[in-house]
Design an enzyme around this catalytic site. Structure first.
Site, short mmCIF file in Angstrom:
data_model
loop_
_atom_site.label_atom_id
_atom_site.label_comp_id
_atom_site.label_asym_id
_atom_site.label_seq_id
_atom_site.Cartn_x
_atom_site.Cartn_y
_atom_site.Cartn_z
N GLY A 88 -0.53 -33.74 4.58
CA GLY A 88 1.25 -34.28 5.25
C GLY A 88 1.25 -35.97 4.28
O GLY A 88 0.56 -36.46 3.77
N ILE A 154 3.28 -33.48 13.05
CA ILE A 154 2.22 -32.22 12.90
C ILE A 154 1.77 -32.33 11.51
O ILE A 154 1.75 -32.05 9.93
CB ILE A 154 2.67 -30.43 13.11
CG1 ILE A 154 3.04 -30.28 14.05
CG2 ILE A 154 1.35 -29.65 13.06
CD1 ILE A 154 3.83 -28.99 14.28
N PHE A 168 -1.06 -32.21 16.73
CA PHE A 168 0.11 -33.50 16.48
C PHE A 168 -0.34 -34.32 17.35
O PHE A 168 -0.67 -35.16 18.25
CB PHE A 168 0.88 -31.63 17.55
CG PHE A 168 0.22 -31.90 18.43
CD1 PHE A 168 0.82 -32.81 19.69
CD2 PHE A 168 -0.68 -30.99 18.92
CE1 PHE A 168 0.75 -32.61 21.09
CE2 PHE A 168 -1.09 -30.80 20.05
CZ PHE A 168 -0.04 -31.75 21.63
N CYS A 185 6.83 -39.29 7.45
CA CYS A 185 6.24 -37.81 6.51
C CYS A 185 7.19 -38.39 5.65
O CYS A 185 7.27 -37.00 5.18
CB CYS A 185 6.89 -37.09 7.32
SG CYS A 185 5.70 -36.71 8.71
#
Length: 229
Positions: A88, A154, A168, A185
């Site tokens: 991520g 997440i 998470f 993100c």
């Protein structure tokens, strides 16, 4: 003639550790130790539930331009910054946010990273449903949303032996203004939300924790046992 009764296998145990407010560095070290223990079979699957002080974390796909505050401003506001081993982009953790780190062994028929991410999303959608909210996904994005607001981020890691870590972050009573320090993100065209903001009342973190445990039991077919070790 003797009848043979076939019974379903009992759910695997999932230790639940509620750690309260814990530094990000401390949580990284704890996860590394638990991953080693889980790989060696010394502990069962374990779900860590905690909060972090203000911290910005950088995943393996992060971009520097998604951090909007200088080192000087971070120091002034008491915000740490860590590079992590998860997937991520950039995210924020802070008080009032429920962070969950599953240390799970996926080798028993769940060796599928895509499925694992969707299972975590399903669990968190279930949590929102417990509070009367309709959560969902957005195509091509990871996380859980209510309308255009992202309530749960997440980011996971699966290491050798299919042992998971990271996990998470669900905004429960989080100060959402802190997300102004990043582009969450890397997503510019959607906002963030929290359970408390959606419901118009302060949701105790313990309520969200209890719901998360129930849904992880259900989605992952585990039996929760509180652990203080």
């Amino acid at each position: 003639m003797t009848d043979t009764l076939t019974t379903a296998a009992a759910p695997r145990t999932m230790h639940v550790r509620r750690l309260g407010l814990m530094s990000y560095a401390g949580a990284l070290a704890l996860q590394a130790d638990l991953v080693r223990q889980r790989r060696a079979g010394e502990i069962p699957d374990t779900l860590l539930l905690l909060e972090h002080p203000h911290v910005i974390t950088l995943g393996s796909g992060s971009h520097d331009e998604n951090v909007l505050v200088s080192p000087e401003e971070r120091a002034e506001r008491g915000i740490e910054l860590f590079e992590t081993g998860r997937g991520g982009d950039v995210t924020y953790h802070g008080p009032g946010q429920l962070v969950g780190y599953p240390i799970f062994d996926l080798k028993t028929g769940r060796q599928d990273l895509h499925r694992y991410l969707r299972d975590i999303e399903d669990a968190l959608i279930g949590v929102l449903g417990d509070f009367g909210l309709t959560g969902g996904r957005k195509e091509g994005l990871t996380g859980v949303w209510v309308d255009e607001r992202k309530l749960a981020a997440i980011g996971v890691r699966v290491s050798s032996g299919w042992i998971t870590s990271h996990g998470f972050a669900l905004n429960v009573q989080t100060d959402l203004s802190m997300f102004g320090t990043i582009i969450p993100c890397g997503i510019r065209d959607h906002g963030v939300g929290s359970l408390s903001g959606e419901l118009g009342r302060t949701v105790p973190l313990a309520e969200a924790e209890a719901s998360a445990v129930r849904w992880f039991e259900r989605i992952f077919d585990r039996r929760a046992a509180e652990s203080t070790g």
